[in-house]
Every structure is written in structure tokens, then in C-alpha cells.
Scaffold this motif. Structure first.
Motif, mmCIF file in Angstrom:
data_model
loop_
_atom_site.group_PDB
_atom_site.id
_atom_site.type_symbol
_atom_site.label_atom_id
_atom_site.label_comp_id
_atom_site.label_asym_id
_atom_site.label_seq_id
_atom_site.Cartn_x
_atom_site.Cartn_y
_atom_site.Cartn_z
ATOM 1 N N ALA A 1 -34.026 -14.224 0.703
ATOM 2 C CA ALA A 1 -34.761 -13.028 1.125
ATOM 3 C C ALA A 1 -36.216 -13.340 1.422
ATOM 4 N N PHE A 2 -36.779 -14.310 0.686
ATOM 5 C CA PHE A 2 -38.183 -14.671 0.879
ATOM 6 C C PHE A 2 -38.349 -15.914 1.762
ATOM 7 N N ALA A 3 -37.257 -16.360 2.393
ATOM 8 C CA ALA A 3 -37.292 -17.508 3.309
ATOM 9 C C ALA A 3 -37.882 -18.747 2.655
ATOM 10 N N ALA A 4 -37.367 -19.085 1.476
ATOM 11 C CA ALA A 4 -37.787 -20.317 0.807
ATOM 12 C C ALA A 4 -37.320 -21.522 1.624
ATOM 13 N N ALA A 5 -38.077 -22.610 1.535
ATOM 14 C CA ALA A 5 -37.717 -23.810 2.289
ATOM 15 C C ALA A 5 -36.358 -24.346 1.857
ATOM 16 N N ARG B 1 -21.172 -18.886 -7.241
ATOM 17 C CA ARG B 1 -21.810 -18.427 -6.009
ATOM 18 C C ARG B 1 -21.661 -16.937 -5.746
ATOM 19 N N ARG B 2 -20.967 -16.241 -6.609
ATOM 20 C CA ARG B 2 -20.704 -14.824 -6.338
ATOM 21 C C ARG B 2 -21.994 -14.032 -6.181
ATOM 22 N N GLY B 3 -22.965 -14.284 -7.055
ATOM 23 C CA GLY B 3 -24.216 -13.536 -7.002
ATOM 24 C C GLY B 3 -25.043 -13.810 -5.759
ATOM 25 N N ALA B 4 -24.736 -14.903 -5.050
ATOM 26 C CA ALA B 4 -25.494 -15.241 -3.841
ATOM 27 C C ALA B 4 -25.164 -14.305 -2.683
ATOM 28 N N MET B 5 -24.046 -13.591 -2.765
ATOM 29 C CA MET B 5 -23.647 -12.649 -1.717
ATOM 30 C C MET B 5 -23.626 -13.329 -0.345
ATOM 31 N N VAL B 6 -23.162 -14.556 -0.311
ATOM 32 C CA VAL B 6 -22.959 -15.342 0.896
ATOM 33 C C VAL B 6 -24.274 -15.809 1.540
ATOM 34 N N THR B 7 -25.409 -15.534 0.917
ATOM 35 C CA THR B 7 -26.678 -15.982 1.481
ATOM 36 C C THR B 7 -26.826 -17.496 1.420
ATOM 37 N N ASP B 8 -26.005 -18.167 0.607
ATOM 38 C CA ASP B 8 -26.066 -19.633 0.562
ATOM 39 C C ASP B 8 -25.663 -20.245 1.898
ATOM 40 N N ARG B 9 -25.014 -19.477 2.752
ATOM 41 C CA ARG B 9 -24.653 -19.977 4.075
ATOM 42 C C ARG B 9 -25.869 -20.153 4.977
ATOM 43 N N TYR B 10 -26.967 -19.495 4.622
ATOM 44 C CA TYR B 10 -28.159 -19.530 5.463
ATOM 45 C C TYR B 10 -29.341 -20.206 4.767
ATOM 46 N N GLN B 11 -29.074 -20.806 3.617
ATOM 47 C CA GLN B 11 -30.133 -21.401 2.813
ATOM 48 C C GLN B 11 -29.876 -22.896 2.627
ATOM 49 N N HIS B 12 -30.921 -23.715 2.782
ATOM 50 C CA HIS B 12 -30.774 -25.141 2.523
ATOM 51 C C HIS B 12 -30.678 -25.367 1.018
ATOM 52 N N LEU B 13 -29.608 -26.039 0.598
ATOM 53 C CA LEU B 13 -29.345 -26.285 -0.817
ATOM 54 C C LEU B 13 -29.248 -27.782 -1.078
ATOM 55 N N TYR B 14 -29.847 -28.231 -2.174
ATOM 56 C CA TYR B 14 -29.795 -29.636 -2.570
ATOM 57 C C TYR B 14 -29.403 -29.742 -4.031
ATOM 58 N N HIS B 15 -28.773 -30.862 -4.355
ATOM 59 C CA HIS B 15 -28.384 -31.114 -5.739
ATOM 60 C C HIS B 15 -29.028 -32.394 -6.239
ATOM 61 N N HIS B 16 -29.528 -32.348 -7.468
ATOM 62 C CA HIS B 16 -30.075 -33.523 -8.150
ATOM 63 C C HIS B 16 -29.396 -33.616 -9.510
ATOM 64 N N ALA B 17 -28.835 -34.752 -9.806
ATOM 65 C CA ALA B 17 -28.142 -34.906 -11.083
ATOM 66 C C ALA B 17 -29.094 -34.786 -12.265
ATOM 67 N N GLU B 18 -30.340 -35.207 -12.074
ATOM 68 C CA GLU B 18 -31.317 -35.167 -13.154
ATOM 69 C C GLU B 18 -32.656 -34.668 -12.627
ATOM 70 N N VAL B 19 -33.529 -34.310 -13.553
ATOM 71 C CA VAL B 19 -34.867 -33.847 -13.179
ATOM 72 C C VAL B 19 -35.613 -34.932 -12.415
ATOM 73 N N ALA B 20 -35.354 -36.197 -12.744
ATOM 74 C CA ALA B 20 -36.030 -37.306 -12.061
ATOM 75 C C ALA B 20 -35.798 -37.254 -10.558
#
Length: 219
Positions: free
Chosen positions: A92-96, A108-127
């Protein structure tokens, strides 16, 4: 140790006839951004009117031209159900981008399908998140109600940053707090010790919007 951010694919869209618009009436508009299937059958997606009948890829490309330079990250070590809400608010706030740290899978239910329009990344650890932030010159801002954290109401949020959230209850891990250059908290006045993580994320993201966004570009 350098860790490569791994793109995460979108979830599936569930058709809902009670929302959106029906088939296009009259001559079809021209333009590669239009989706012929949506023009023919209707567009029932949860998108603003400006993007009705647009292909998903075209919507993402258009939002990419005006995304804000803040990122959102959340530690996912207990399969937090709030992550979907965080993703929806970030959209909603157009985060990078949104970064999931820890467990790759999330509800993903709470995302209401907005994850389709949002860049998502995964990191196994904080590092991995820390390396990404350093490479992209982003300041990590930890959001947690811990001693020494600055009130978000008076703190100056960096323009290019990663807003890092923990989970309600345990909060941020020690590794996450050490990785942050700035720690902020949300002032509370009632009896509860913590805020819902999804609510907290919305408050802080809107704080960034108030400080840095060009409001003339809002829908």
C-alpha cells in the motif's frame, strides 16, 4: 559472509466475483499493458482503478518507477501470521521490497494477493539481510520496544533504510538488534507490553511516509 538474496515467487490469486469490474464493454483499449483475458472476462482483483485490466507484469513495472526507497524486513522464526499483513501494508505504501528473514515459508493469506505486486526476498539469517543493506547503502532500523530505543514519534527515520520488525512477544533477535544502526519504539500508554506486529509495521511505515513521501503522487 555474503549471502545472495533469493527472490520469492507470488502466491496464487483466488477469483472473487463480488469485487472488481466485469468484462470491458465496447471496443477494447489498445496497449501492451492490457490483458486480453481480463478485458474479456472482467477484472476481479484487489487493485486500484488505475490498474484495472492491466497485466500483472505491467502493474509491477509501473509501480517500480515510483517505489519508495524504504525496505521492510521481518524475522520469521515462528511462522508469524502477521507477515501477510506486513506485506499488504508495504504494498500500500509502495515499499521497495519486503525481506523475510529466517523461515522461508510464511502464511500468505493476510497479504490479500498483494505479494503478486511486491518484490520479496528471503534471507536465511540476519547476516544475509545485513549484507544486502550494506551493498545497497541502506540503514537498518530495528523496531522493538527495548531499553534505549528512540521513540518513533521523535526519531528521524533515514530515507534509504530497512525497517526491521520482529514478532509479537519475542520481538527481534539479538542478531537483528546488533545489525541495526538505529533502534526505535512505538510509544504506548495502556497495559499491554507489545503491539501486534502487523499494526506496528503499519505505524512505522506511515511514519516514513509522513517524513519522506511526495503526497502528490498518492492515488
Amino acid at each position: 559472509m555474503n549471502q545472495q538474496a533469493e527472490p520469492v515467487g507470488p502466491s496464487e490469486w483466488t477469483h472473487r466475483d463480488e469485487v472488481g469490474v466485469g468484462p470491458w464493454r465496447g471496443p477494447w483499449p489498445t496497449g501492451e499493458h492490457y490483458d486480453p483475458d481480463l478485458l474479456e472476462h472482467g477484472d476481479r482483483r484487489n487493485v486500484v482503478d488505475a490498474y484495472r485490466y492491466w497485466r500483472r507484469e505491467a502493474i509491477v513495472a509501473d509501480v517500480d518507477t515510483r517505489r519508495h526507497p524504504f525496505h521492510v524486513a521481518i524475522e520469521n522464526f515462528q511462522h508469524d501470521h502477521n507477515i501477510g499483513t506486513v506485506v499488504r501494508t508495504a504494498n500500500a505504501f509502495a515499499a521497495a521490497a519486503v525481506h523475510i528473514v529466517g523461515r522461508r515459508r510464511w502464511n500468505r493469506r493476510g497479504a490479500m494477493v498483494t505479494d503478486r505486486y511486491q518484490h520479496l526476498y528471503h534471507h536465511a539469517e540476519v547476516a544475509g539481510l545485513a549484507d544486502y543493506a550494506a551493498t545497497h547503502r541502506l540503514t537498518i532500523v530495528a523496531v522493538d520496544n527495548t531499553p534505549g530505543a528512540l521513540p518513533i514519534e521523535t526519531a528521524e527515520l533515514p530515507r534509504d533504510c530497512v525497517l526491521l520488525f520482529g514478532q509479537e512477544g519475542p520481538g527481534l533477535s539479538e542478531d537483528a538488534q546488533r545489525a541495526a544502526a538505529l533502534r526505535v519504539s512505538i510509544s504506548q500508554f495502556g497495559t499491554t507490553r507489545s503491539l501486534n506486529a502487523g499494526v506496528a509495521a503499519g505505524i512505522v511505515m506511515h511514519g516514513w511516509i509522513r517524513a519522506h513521501a511526495d503526497l502528490s503522487t498518492a492515488w
